[in-house]
Write a protein that holds these residues in place. Structure first.
Motif, mmCIF file in Angstrom:
data_model
loop_
_atom_site.group_PDB
_atom_site.id
_atom_site.type_symbol
_atom_site.label_atom_id
_atom_site.label_comp_id
_atom_site.label_asym_id
_atom_site.label_seq_id
_atom_site.Cartn_x
_atom_site.Cartn_y
_atom_site.Cartn_z
ATOM 1 N N UNK A 16 -15.596 18.321 0.016
ATOM 2 C CA UNK A 16 -15.799 17.607 1.289
ATOM 3 C C UNK A 16 -14.589 17.751 2.207
ATOM 4 N N UNK A 17 -13.393 17.693 1.590
ATOM 5 C CA UNK A 17 -12.175 17.719 2.410
ATOM 6 C C UNK A 17 -11.619 19.127 2.583
ATOM 7 N N UNK A 18 -12.384 20.118 2.114
ATOM 8 C CA UNK A 18 -11.972 21.531 2.150
ATOM 9 C C UNK A 18 -10.629 21.722 1.449
ATOM 10 N N UNK A 19 -10.503 21.068 0.317
ATOM 11 C CA UNK A 19 -9.317 21.268 -0.522
ATOM 12 C C UNK A 19 -8.148 20.365 -0.200
ATOM 13 N N UNK A 20 -8.305 19.447 0.744
ATOM 14 C CA UNK A 20 -7.193 18.573 1.106
ATOM 15 C C UNK A 20 -7.159 17.333 0.196
ATOM 16 N N UNK A 21 -6.130 17.209 -0.666
ATOM 17 C CA UNK A 21 -6.093 16.081 -1.608
ATOM 18 C C UNK A 21 -5.858 14.724 -0.940
ATOM 19 N N UNK A 22 -5.489 14.749 0.344
ATOM 20 C CA UNK A 22 -5.233 13.479 1.043
ATOM 21 C C UNK A 22 -6.513 12.651 1.227
ATOM 22 N N UNK A 23 -7.654 13.265 0.935
ATOM 23 C CA UNK A 23 -8.928 12.529 1.058
ATOM 24 C C UNK A 23 -8.920 11.262 0.197
ATOM 25 N N UNK A 24 -8.212 11.330 -0.942
ATOM 26 C CA UNK A 24 -8.192 10.173 -1.844
ATOM 27 C C UNK A 24 -7.393 9.007 -1.264
ATOM 28 N N UNK A 25 -6.481 9.325 -0.365
ATOM 29 C CA UNK A 25 -5.674 8.258 0.237
ATOM 30 C C UNK A 25 -6.180 7.855 1.619
ATOM 31 N N UNK A 26 -6.975 8.749 2.231
ATOM 32 C CA UNK A 26 -7.472 8.408 3.567
ATOM 33 C C UNK A 26 -8.693 7.476 3.511
ATOM 34 N N UNK A 27 -9.339 7.418 2.357
ATOM 35 C CA UNK A 27 -10.436 6.453 2.194
ATOM 36 C C UNK A 27 -9.845 5.147 1.664
ATOM 37 N N UNK A 28 -9.996 4.044 2.405
ATOM 38 C CA UNK A 28 -9.271 2.811 2.027
ATOM 39 C C UNK A 28 -9.537 2.319 0.606
ATOM 40 N N UNK A 29 -10.823 2.299 0.189
ATOM 41 C CA UNK A 29 -11.130 1.759 -1.153
ATOM 42 C C UNK A 29 -10.498 2.632 -2.235
ATOM 43 N N UNK A 30 -10.659 3.940 -2.069
ATOM 44 C CA UNK A 30 -10.087 4.864 -3.046
ATOM 45 C C UNK A 30 -8.558 4.732 -3.053
ATOM 46 N N UNK A 31 -7.969 4.592 -1.872
ATOM 47 C CA UNK A 31 -6.505 4.460 -1.773
ATOM 48 C C UNK A 31 -6.024 3.216 -2.523
ATOM 49 N N UNK A 32 -6.764 2.101 -2.340
ATOM 50 C CA UNK A 32 -6.368 0.854 -3.029
ATOM 51 C C UNK A 32 -6.415 1.051 -4.547
ATOM 52 N N UNK A 33 -7.525 1.646 -5.023
ATOM 53 C CA UNK A 33 -7.668 1.882 -6.471
ATOM 54 C C UNK A 33 -6.510 2.743 -6.993
ATOM 55 N N UNK A 34 -6.197 3.805 -6.250
ATOM 56 C CA UNK A 34 -5.168 4.738 -6.727
ATOM 57 C C UNK A 34 -3.785 4.088 -6.688
ATOM 58 N N UNK A 35 -3.501 3.358 -5.614
ATOM 59 C CA UNK A 35 -2.181 2.714 -5.505
ATOM 60 C C UNK A 35 -2.009 1.675 -6.626
ATOM 61 N N UNK A 36 -3.061 0.878 -6.864
ATOM 62 C CA UNK A 36 -2.983 -0.129 -7.948
ATOM 63 C C UNK A 36 -2.764 0.571 -9.294
ATOM 64 N N UNK A 37 -3.484 1.667 -9.520
ATOM 65 C CA UNK A 37 -3.336 2.409 -10.784
ATOM 66 C C UNK A 37 -1.918 2.925 -10.936
ATOM 67 N N UNK A 38 -1.388 3.522 -9.864
ATOM 68 C CA UNK A 38 -0.033 4.073 -9.939
ATOM 69 C C UNK A 38 0.985 2.964 -10.188
ATOM 70 N N UNK A 39 0.751 1.816 -9.545
ATOM 71 C CA UNK A 39 1.655 0.683 -9.762
ATOM 72 C C UNK A 39 1.628 0.274 -11.240
ATOM 73 N N UNK A 40 0.414 0.185 -11.794
ATOM 74 C CA UNK A 40 0.278 -0.222 -13.199
ATOM 75 C C UNK A 40 0.914 0.788 -14.146
ATOM 76 N N UNK A 41 0.896 2.057 -13.743
ATOM 77 C CA UNK A 41 1.483 3.084 -14.596
ATOM 78 C C UNK A 41 3.004 3.091 -14.498
ATOM 79 N N UNK A 42 3.511 2.865 -13.291
ATOM 80 C CA UNK A 42 4.963 2.958 -13.073
ATOM 81 C C UNK A 42 5.668 1.658 -13.464
ATOM 82 N N UNK A 43 4.978 0.531 -13.308
ATOM 83 C CA UNK A 43 5.599 -0.777 -13.541
ATOM 84 C C UNK A 43 6.273 -0.900 -14.923
#
Lengths: 499, 156
Positions: free
Chosen positions: A457-484
Motif C-alpha cells: 500500500x505504501x509502495x515500500x515506505x515503512x513509515x506507514x506503520x507510524x503514520x496511521x495513529x492506531x498502529x503508531x500507538x500500538x508500536x510505540x507502546x510495544x517498543x516502550x514495553x521492550x525497552x523499559x
C-alpha cells in the motif's frame, strides 16, 4: 432489541441436544483435567482436537471452550484439599484454601470457590456479549498497518508477562514466527524453508506442534522420575453452601476479583494466573487485617478463584472479535477454527453469527453445569485424585499419536509431532517456555500478510506503520514495553556500582 | 542453568543462521517491495541477537561466578535416560509401523510396551488394558467419529 435477538440465537444454538451434550462433555473433561495436577488445559484441548474434526465448527468450539473454563473450576479442588494446584491459575488458592481445609472448613472453601467461579464466569460471558459486537465493529475498520501494530503489541505482551527470562520468551516468540514462515509464500507462490518435505509445503499444522510441545513433552518429563501419589487431606467435606457470614466476608473480594479478572483476561499473555495473583494482592492490600491472609481467610479463595474464571471469559473477546489469541489455549481454539475452515478475525461475527452467539449461549449453560458438577459431585472428583498417573500417560501418548495422524491422514505429521515432543522436552529442561512459540506461530501468517500488504500500500515506505495513529500507538507502546526493562536493568546496575 | 544456557543459545544461533541463509536465497526484495525472504531474514536476525543476549548473560554469570551450579543433573534419576530413550523409540516405531501393520495391531503392541515401561505391572493387567484401549479407541474414532485409521497389510 438486537441484544434480545442475539440472545435468542445464542440459546437456540446452544440448546441443540448435540451442543448441550458436547458442552457437558467439555465441562466434565475440563473439571477432570483441572482436578488432576500436571495435565493442563493446553494439553487437554489439543488432545481432544481430533474428536472435533467431524463436528460443526460451533459444536467444536463449544466443547473445547467447555474444557478450558472447566479446568478453572476443577483447579481449586486440589489446591484446597491437597495443597497442590490442579491448574497454574489456582496456585494462589493453596495459600488460604488449604488452611481453611486444615481448620475443618474445606466445604466452605470449595463452596465459595465454585460459587465465585460461577458468578465470575457468568459475568464474563455477559460482558463478552456486550463488548464483543462493538469491538468487532471497530476491528473491521482496522487496515493492514493497524493489524501489524496489534499483533506486534500482542506478541510483546505475551513475552513481557511470561514467568521466565524475557529474552528467552522473546526468542520463543521469534522462533514461532520463523516456523510460521515455512511453506508456500502467499504473495509469490514460492516454497520456503520446506527442505523438500511434502507434508510441510502448505506449512506446519498447529495440531502436531501443540500435541508435541504440550502432550508428548509433558509425559516425557513425568516418566523420567518415579511415579508419586499425592495424599488427599483427610477431612469430611461438609457445609458446601457458604454461610451468610461467608457471603458477607467474601462479597467484596468476589466483586473485585470478577472485574479485575475480566479486564486482565483481555490482555494478551496475562490470563488466569496473573489475574489470580493480582486479585490476591489487591485483597491483601484493601483488607483491614492483612495478617489473616495465609491462615485460612475466605477472601483469599473468593478473590483469586473468581478472577481466574473471569479472565478465561475475557480471553475469548480478542479471539472472537479480532482473531488474536491471548494465551495458548485460545491459540489452539483458533487453530481448531482454521481446521474447520472458519477464518478467525473481525469478520467472524458477521460471517458466522451462529458460532459467536452459540458459544456465548453455551458459556451460560456451561457455567451452570460446572456449578452442579463441582458442588454435589465434589466427592467423585476427590476420588479421581487416586487415579495413578502411570495409567494416564500411555493414553496421552496414544491420543497425541491418533490426533497427529488424523489431522491430515498422514504419517509424516506423526513424525513432526514426535520431533516437537522432543523439542518441548528439551525446552522445559533448558528453561524455555513453549507458550510464546505457539502464540507467535498462530499470529505469524496474519502478521506477515498484514506487514506485506501495508508495504505494498505504501509502495515500500515503512513509515506507514507510524503514520496511521492506531498502529503508531500500538508500536510505540510495544517498543516502550521492550525497552523499559533494559533501561531499568541499566539503572539498577549503575545504582549498584555507585553504592 | 548457566551451562545449559550457553549450550542452548549456541544451538539456537546455528538454527538462526540457517534461516538467514534460507531467507537470503529466497530474496529480500522484489520489485522494490519486501520479497519472500525479507520478514524471515529480519526475524532470524532478531532471533540470533536474542540468542546472543542469552549467551552473553550466561557467560557473564559464569565468569562472575554468580551462579554456583547446584549439581544440576539433566536426568532426575540414574535410569531416567533409559525410560526416555525407550519411550521415544516406541513413538518412532509406532509411526513407522502404523502404515504397515495397521492401527489395531500397532496400538496393541505400543500400549503393551508403554504400560510396562511406565510402571511394572502383571502381564495379565497389561494385556487387558491394552486390549480394552484398542477396542474403545477403535469404536470411538472409527465407528463413532468415522475417522480413517490405517488398516495395514492385515486389513484391520
Amino acid at each position: 432489541m438486537d441484544l434480545l435477538n442475539h440472545l435468542f440465537l445464542a440459546f437456540n444454538v446452544a440448546l441443540e441436544p448435540m451442543n448441550i451434550l458436547l458442552c457437558l462433555l467439555g465441562c466434565l473433561v475440563g473439571t477432570f483435567v483441572g482436578v488432576l495436577p500436571g495435565l493442563g488445559p493446553a494439553a487437554a484441548t489439543s488432545l481432544l482436537l481430533p474428536i472435533t474434526y467431524k463436528l460443526p465448527p460451533v459444536s467444536a468450539i463449544i466443547m473445547l471452550g467447555g474444557i478450558y473454563y472447566g479446568t478453572q473450576y476443577g483447579g481449586s479442588t486440589t489446591s484446597i484439599l491437597i495443597n497442590v494446584p490442579g491448574e497454574a491459575s489456582s496456585v494462589v488458592t493453596c495459600l488460604d484454601g488449604y488452611q481453611m481445609a486444615r481448620k475443618g472448613r474445606a466445604g466452605a472453601a470449595l463452596g465459595i470457590a465454585a460459587f465465585g467461579s460461577f458468578i465470575a464466569g457468568t459475568f464474563g460471558t455477559f460482558m463478552l456479549m456486550l463488548v464483543g459486537p462493538p469491538l468487532a465493529g471497530l476491528a473491521l475498520k482496522f487496515g493492514p498497518p493497524e493489524f501489524v501494530g496489534l499483533v506486534f503489541l500482542g506478541l510483546t505482551l505475551v513475552t513481557y508477562l511470561s514467568s521466565g527470562s524475557m529474552a528467552k520468551a522473546l526468542m520463543m516468540a521469534t522462533l514461532g514466527l520463523l516456523l510460521s514462515y515455512v511453506g508456500i509464500d502467499l504473495v509469490t507462490g514460492r516454497e520456503r524453508f520446506t527442505l523438500g518435505i511434502p507434508t510441510i509445503v502448505t506449512g506446519f499444522d498447529i495440531v502436531p506442534i501443540v500435541m508435541g510441545l504440550f502432550g508428548v513433552s509433558e509425559v516425557l518429563i513425568n516418566i523420567e522420575g518415579s511415579s508419586s501419589r499425592m495424599s488427599v487431606f483427610q477431612t469430611k467435606i461438609r457445609g458446601l453452601l457458604p454461610t451468610k457470614k461467608d457471603w458477607k466476608d467474601s462479597s467484596g473480594a468476589l466483586t473485585r476479583g470478577t472485574i479485575l479478572g475480566f479486564l486482565i483476561g483481555i490482555i494478551p499473555g496475562a490470563g488466569g494466573l496473573t489475574a489470580s495473583f493480582i486479585s490476591y494482592a489487591v485483597e491483601k492490600k484493601v483488607a483491614r487485617h492483612p495478617e489473616t491472609f495465609g491462615t485460612g481467610d475466605i477472601r483469599g479463595v473468593a478473590g483469586p478463584e473468581s478472577a481466574n474464571n473471569a479472565a478465561v471469559q475475557g480471553a475469548f473477546i480478542p479471539m472472537l472479535t479480532m482473531g488474536i489469541p491471548c494465551n495458548v489455549v485460545i491459540a489452539i481454539l483458533i487453530g481448531a477454527l482454521m481446521i474447520h475452515g472458519v477464518p478467525p478475525g473481525p469478520r467472524l461475527m458477521e460471517d458466522h453469527p451462529q458460532l459467536f452467539w452459540g458459544v456465548v449461549g453455551s458459556m451460560y449453560i456451561g457455567n451452570v453445569m460446572l456449578l452442579l458438577l463441582n458442588l454435589p459431585l465434589i466427592s467423585m472428583w476427590v476420588k479421581l485424585l487416586k487415579v495413578p498417573y502411570s495409567l494416564l500417560f500411555p493414553f496421552i501418548f496414544l491420543f497425541c499419536l491418533i490426533g497427529a495422524y488424523t489431522v491430515g491422514n498422514n504419517i509424516q505429521d506423526v513424525y513432526i509431532m514426535i520431533v516437537f515432543g522432543i523439542l518441548g522436552y528439551l525446552m522445559k529442561k533448558y528453561g524455555y517456555e513453549p507458550a510464546p512459540l505457539v502464540l507467535a506461530f498462530v499470529l505469524g501468517p496474519m502478521f506477515e500478510n498484514a506487514f506485506r500488504q501495508s508495504l505494498i500500500l505504501s509502495k515500500g515506505n515503512p513509515m506507514i506503520f507510524l503514520s496511521h495513529p492506531i498502529s503508531a500507538v500500538f508500536i510505540v507502546v510495544s517498543l516502550f514495553l521492550l525497552v523499559f526493562p533494559l533501561v531499568l536493568n541499566f539503572l539498577r546496575s549503575q545504582h549498584g556500582q555507585a553504592s | 542453568m548457566t551451562n545449559r544456557d550457553l549450550f542452548s543459545s549456541l544451538v539456537w544461533i546455528a538454527f538462526g543462521v540457517l534461516f538467514v541463509v534460507g531467507a537470503l536465497q529466497q530474496g529480500l526484495t522484489r520489485k522494490g517491495l519486501p520479497g519472500p525472504g525479507f520478514l524471515p531474514f529480519l526475524t532470524a536476525i532478531i532471533f540470533i541477537s536474542l540468542s546472543l543476549v542469552v549467551f552473553g548473560n550466561a557467560l557473564r554469570k559464569r565468569k562472575g561466578g554468580r551462579e554456583a551450579e547446584h549439581k544440576l543433573t539433566f536426568f532426575p534419576e540414574k535410569d531416567s535416560w533409559k525410560k526416555i530413550l525407550l519411550a521415544l523409540l516406541a513413538l518412532f516405531a509406532y509411526a513407522f509401523s502404523l502404515g504397515y501393520a495397521g492401527y489395531v495391531l500397532t496400538t496393541f503392541l505400543f500400549m503393551t510396551f508403554i504400560l510396562k515401561l511406565v510402571e511394572p505391572r502383571s502381564r495379565k493387567t497389561v494385556f487387558f488394558i491394552a486390549a480394552a484401549t484398542v477396542i474403545s479407541t477403535y469404536l470411538l474414532f472409527v465407528v463413532l467419529l468415522e475417522v480413517q485409521l490405517p488398516r495395514g497389510i492385515f486389513e484391520f
